[in-house]
Design a protein around this motif. Structure first.
Motif, PDB file in Angstrom:
ATOM      1  N   THR A   7       0.807  -1.213   0.000  1.00  0.00           N
ATOM      2  CA  THR A   7       0.000   0.000   0.000  1.00  0.00           C
ATOM      3  C   THR A   7       0.844   1.269   0.000  1.00  0.00           C
ATOM      4  O   THR A   7       0.310   2.355  -0.154  1.00  0.00           O
ATOM      5  CB  THR A   7      -0.913   0.030   1.234  1.00  0.00           C
ATOM      6  N   GLU A   8       2.156   1.125   0.163  1.00  0.00           N
ATOM      7  CA  GLU A   8       2.994   2.313   0.192  1.00  0.00           C
ATOM      8  C   GLU A   8       3.205   2.850  -1.221  1.00  0.00           C
ATOM      9  O   GLU A   8       3.287   2.087  -2.194  1.00  0.00           O
ATOM     10  CB  GLU A   8       4.349   1.996   0.842  1.00  0.00           C
ATOM     11  N   THR A   9       3.309   4.153  -1.339  1.00  0.00           N
ATOM     12  CA  THR A   9       3.454   4.789  -2.636  1.00  0.00           C
ATOM     13  C   THR A   9       4.860   5.337  -2.795  1.00  0.00           C
ATOM     14  O   THR A   9       5.331   6.105  -1.954  1.00  0.00           O
ATOM     15  CB  THR A   9       2.455   5.953  -2.783  1.00  0.00           C
ATOM     16  N   PRO A  10       5.593   4.962  -3.863  1.00  0.00           N
ATOM     17  CA  PRO A  10       6.911   5.524  -4.085  1.00  0.00           C
ATOM     18  C   PRO A  10       6.837   7.036  -4.227  1.00  0.00           C
ATOM     19  O   PRO A  10       5.888   7.584  -4.782  1.00  0.00           O
ATOM     20  CB  PRO A  10       7.361   4.857  -5.402  1.00  0.00           C
ATOM     21  N   GLN A  11       7.864   7.722  -3.726  1.00  0.00           N
ATOM     22  CA  GLN A  11       7.942   9.166  -3.825  1.00  0.00           C
ATOM     23  C   GLN A  11       9.178   9.547  -4.630  1.00  0.00           C
ATOM     24  O   GLN A  11      10.141   8.801  -4.717  1.00  0.00           O
ATOM     25  CB  GLN A  11       8.020   9.791  -2.436  1.00  0.00           C
ATOM     26  N   ASP A  12       9.149  10.752  -5.204  1.00  0.00           N
ATOM     27  CA  ASP A  12      10.289  11.295  -5.937  1.00  0.00           C
ATOM     28  C   ASP A  12      10.705  10.396  -7.094  1.00  0.00           C
ATOM     29  O   ASP A  12      11.875  10.212  -7.370  1.00  0.00           O
ATOM     30  CB  ASP A  12      11.491  11.508  -5.002  1.00  0.00           C
ATOM     31  N   ARG A  37      16.732   5.948 -12.573  1.00  0.00           N
ATOM     32  CA  ARG A  37      15.600   6.511 -11.844  1.00  0.00           C
ATOM     33  C   ARG A  37      15.867   6.470 -10.341  1.00  0.00           C
ATOM     34  O   ARG A  37      16.531   5.572  -9.838  1.00  0.00           O
ATOM     35  CB  ARG A  37      14.310   5.742 -12.145  1.00  0.00           C
ATOM     36  N   TRP A  38      15.294   7.437  -9.654  1.00  0.00           N
ATOM     37  CA  TRP A  38      15.434   7.532  -8.199  1.00  0.00           C
ATOM     38  C   TRP A  38      14.059   7.690  -7.578  1.00  0.00           C
ATOM     39  O   TRP A  38      13.238   8.471  -8.044  1.00  0.00           O
ATOM     40  CB  TRP A  38      16.315   8.723  -7.849  1.00  0.00           C
ATOM     41  N   GLU A  39      13.775   6.914  -6.536  1.00  0.00           N
ATOM     42  CA  GLU A  39      12.519   7.059  -5.815  1.00  0.00           C
ATOM     43  C   GLU A  39      12.745   6.715  -4.350  1.00  0.00           C
ATOM     44  O   GLU A  39      13.695   6.012  -3.996  1.00  0.00           O
ATOM     45  CB  GLU A  39      11.433   6.149  -6.411  1.00  0.00           C
ATOM     46  N   LEU A  77      18.835   1.417 -12.507  1.00  0.00           N
ATOM     47  CA  LEU A  77      19.569   1.644 -13.751  1.00  0.00           C
ATOM     48  C   LEU A  77      18.585   1.392 -14.889  1.00  0.00           C
ATOM     49  O   LEU A  77      17.952   0.336 -14.944  1.00  0.00           O
ATOM     50  CB  LEU A  77      20.769   0.709 -13.832  1.00  0.00           C
ATOM     51  N   ASN A  78      18.467   2.351 -15.803  1.00  0.00           N
ATOM     52  CA  ASN A  78      17.296   2.357 -16.686  1.00  0.00           C
ATOM     53  C   ASN A  78      17.646   2.487 -18.171  1.00  0.00           C
ATOM     54  O   ASN A  78      17.204   3.389 -18.856  1.00  0.00           O
ATOM     55  CB  ASN A  78      16.361   3.492 -16.256  1.00  0.00           C
ATOM     56  N   ARG A  79      18.457   1.531 -18.639  1.00  0.00           N
ATOM     57  CA  ARG A  79      18.673   1.390 -20.087  1.00  0.00           C
ATOM     58  C   ARG A  79      18.371  -0.067 -20.457  1.00  0.00           C
ATOM     59  O   ARG A  79      19.270  -0.822 -20.872  1.00  0.00           O
ATOM     60  CB  ARG A  79      20.106   1.749 -20.471  1.00  0.00           C
ATOM     61  N   PRO A  80      17.130  -0.498 -20.274  1.00  0.00           N
ATOM     62  CA  PRO A  80      16.823  -1.931 -20.408  1.00  0.00           C
ATOM     63  C   PRO A  80      17.143  -2.509 -21.779  1.00  0.00           C
ATOM     64  O   PRO A  80      17.507  -3.679 -21.886  1.00  0.00           O
ATOM     65  CB  PRO A  80      15.326  -2.000 -20.095  1.00  0.00           C
ATOM     66  N   ALA A  89      22.926   7.994 -12.232  1.00  0.00           N
ATOM     67  CA  ALA A  89      23.036   7.092 -11.082  1.00  0.00           C
ATOM     68  C   ALA A  89      23.851   7.728  -9.969  1.00  0.00           C
ATOM     69  O   ALA A  89      23.512   7.612  -8.783  1.00  0.00           O
ATOM     70  CB  ALA A  89      23.661   5.768 -11.506  1.00  0.00           C
ATOM     71  N   GLY A  90      24.933   8.399 -10.343  1.00  0.00           N
ATOM     72  CA  GLY A  90      25.748   9.068  -9.333  1.00  0.00           C
ATOM     73  C   GLY A  90      24.990  10.166  -8.617  1.00  0.00           C
ATOM     74  O   GLY A  90      25.095  10.312  -7.388  1.00  0.00           O
TER      75      GLY A  90
END
Length: 272
Positions: A4-9, A18-20, A30-33, A47-48
């Motif tokens: 039930t928790e919602t990711p933020q940021d 991506r950062w959350e 890491l988001n170059r699938p 990422a840094g």
């Protein structure tokens, strides 16, 4: 984390990393699938920056690093290397490969190895404090098979985390280490059922996040730093432990912990 928790940021879903924030746990993806999250300059910078943001966020107590799609990280983007392009963050070269492997943060880091993680991917795992690996994933340093060396910490860290002869076999043959062998050697903490590495890593992170932040951070620091101080019977190693004790025992959390225990309630940590 509960369902039930919602990711933020969460930020830009198309960003190369991506950062959350999920409660007290920061998640870097890491988001170059399509490239198996191979590291180019844009990913290294993103990422840094995400890790730096996690370090600066007082609400974040633990950081989980994972990959989008079916891979964790395929290492350096060799197509970019072949073109003569840089793959580091030129604004922060001190952060090392992927912006991660030389960027120290005081908070615990957990690699959620959701898939392919050879070369630089393994070096990211080695830089994390803990690791959870998908049962179908493998680690390894195949650089010698491509005329390269594992220069993002692999040659340094692997032999510090497993026996030297085993480490030398891995780096000199370039052969992969499957999940079961990685667990047997102590390279990873948990093996997760296929497709659940992130879920298991978040569970471990939640357990850590429930503990006193200052205590956790100073415990991490002493474990890492004391290995360079020689015998555990000599003063230098004890000086690190004594310094941590002096800081932690003088904190509000050190009073809150026993008080909460006596009052039979959950502690309310302040991180100071």
């Amino acid at each position: 984390m509960t369902s039930t928790e919602t990711p933020q940021d969460a930020g830009d879903q198309d960003a190369p990393a991506r950062w959350e924030r999920r409660g007290h746990v920061g998640v870097i993806t890491l988001n170059r699938p399509r490239a198996m999250n191979a590291v180019n300059a844009a990913l290294a910078a993103a990422a840094g920056d995400a890790l730096a943001a996690a370090a600066a966020d007082d609400e974040v107590r633990v950081v989980v690093i994972t990959g989008a799609g079916r891979g964790f990280c395929a290492g350096a983007d060799l197509k970019e290397v072949a073109r003569g392009h840089r793959i580091d963050d030129r604004d922060h070269p001190e952060r090392g490969f992927a912006g991660l492997v030389r960027q120290w943060i005081g908070k615990p880091t957990i690699a959620a190895v959701n898939g392919f993680a050879l070369g630089g991917g393994t070096e990211i795992v080695l830089s994390c404090d803990l690791a959870v690996i998908d049962e179908t994933a493998s680690l390894g340093l195949p650089e010698v098979t491509r005329g390269l060396v594992a220069g993002a910490g692999g040659l340094i860290r692997l032999s510090r985390q497993i026996p030297q002869k085993v480490a030398l076999e891995a780096v000199l043959t370039g052969e992969p280490i499957d999940a079961a062998r990685a667990y047997e050697l102590g390279l990873v903490n948990r093996i997760a059922a296929a497709g659940t590495a992130l879920e298991v890593a978040l569970g471990v992170a939640d357990v850590i996040a429930r503990n006193a932040p200052l205590s956790v951070q100073h415990s991490k620091r002493v474990v890492h730093r004391s290995r360079d101080e020689g015998s555990d019977w000599e003063d230098p190693a004890w000086a690190l432990s004594d310094e941590a004790m002096a800081i932690v025992f003088a904190s509000r959390d050190a009073r809150e912990g026993p008080t909460a225990f006596a009052e039979k309630r959950a502690p309310r940590w302040e991180g100071r």
